[in-house]
Design a protein around this motif. Sequence first.
Motif: not given
Length: 293
Positions: A1-14
């Motif tokens: 089961m997925i319990k954690l999402i790790s996201s970059d910022m520049d070029g990804t979230l932004l």
Amino acid sequence: MIKLISSDMDGTLLNSYRQITPINIEAIKKAQENGINFIINTGREYPNARALIEAAGLKCDLICSNGSCAFDKDGNLLFEHEIDKETIHKIFDAFNKYSMEPSLYTTEGRISLLPLEERKIYTRDVFIPAIQINHPDMKYTLDDFRELVDNVIFVDGQEALLNSDHRILKISSNSTDHEALKKLRVELEKIPGLAVVSTVPTDIEITSIHAQKGSTLLDYAKRDGLTPDEIVAIGDSENDYSMLSIPGIHSVAMENACDMIRNICVYQTRANTRDGIAYIINCILADRENFTL
């Protein structure tokens, strides 16, 4: 089961305006409401990253400066990996050899060794043009320019910094001179104990070998007893490689990711300009037990 999402910022979230869109904000909140921990994992310094999160009305933990430090959503320091002063001296020698200007990062913010007028010239004539070579859609307003110039801690030169109490977590530089950057990287990689990466051909980022997005993400996840198969990691550039290459992790490349990242990732989502974070979150929420695209 997925319990954690790790996201970059520049070029990804932004997006191209370095903002988190309402669609991405809604998706992140939906993930959190469904018991999934969402953490930012960025090369940006902590004060800058936290300001972007707060502006979006979000609360989450942050790993900053390429894994050099981590903070919980209330601002409490979880980890810190600084570069020792002897090593910084060697890094400065390499920068001086190729006439490159270093930017330095601490938990308190970004340090500039340039006086105000020189900062303005460097930002206008070097930093922004270097970014826009690789991201021509990146928009910089007058307010953005002022933030880059003014929102720094000024230290009067390299010797003053080496004699100060500032704890340096990351050093970076931007330049339109690709060949000089390549030579600088070769020089820096000779220095023991460093991790040297580039997010694009016009920049270079240096941290302690112990400070990488991947190793810090694993340290963070272990605090909650999580294993890689319970984690989704999302990114687009070389400084995301260490977290996206963790064995067993659910690695996701942005549509706009560089070839290095696309080649190692299991999945691909939409571009950062098309709310790729929201798309992958909705896929996860559709079936957390058997996550697939």
